[in-house]
Design a protein around this motif. Sequence first.
Motif: not given
Length: 118
Positions: A106-116, A30-34, A71-80
Amino acid sequence: MADVDDGMRGLVDMDRLRQRFDNDDELLGEIFRVFQTETPGRRAGFEQALAAGDMNAVTHLAHSLKGVAATMFAEPLRQVAYDLEMAGRAGDTAAVSRLAAVLLRRLEATNQYVAGLF
């Protein structure tokens, strides 16, 4: 959990995320879908703020995304997002321009990652 590209694994610390949410795959899904649902709007918001030269909006959007990424522990995205927020607060337009490009990738890469994942 679906297989994902090994080069993308560092985008989200799944071990820490699973620990934080007690291995609740339904909740993580659910977190990833949001996140996925909100990503196009976030991208558009950044693009509009950047085109308008609206540093306040860029700063606000970066701050908001920083919290989501943490919240998602997406550190590369959080840092930028943090770096962009600080550049926006400082009014450093050159840094904002450079960091915004990194953030959007990074936003797009993270989005693609969680989609998988689910």
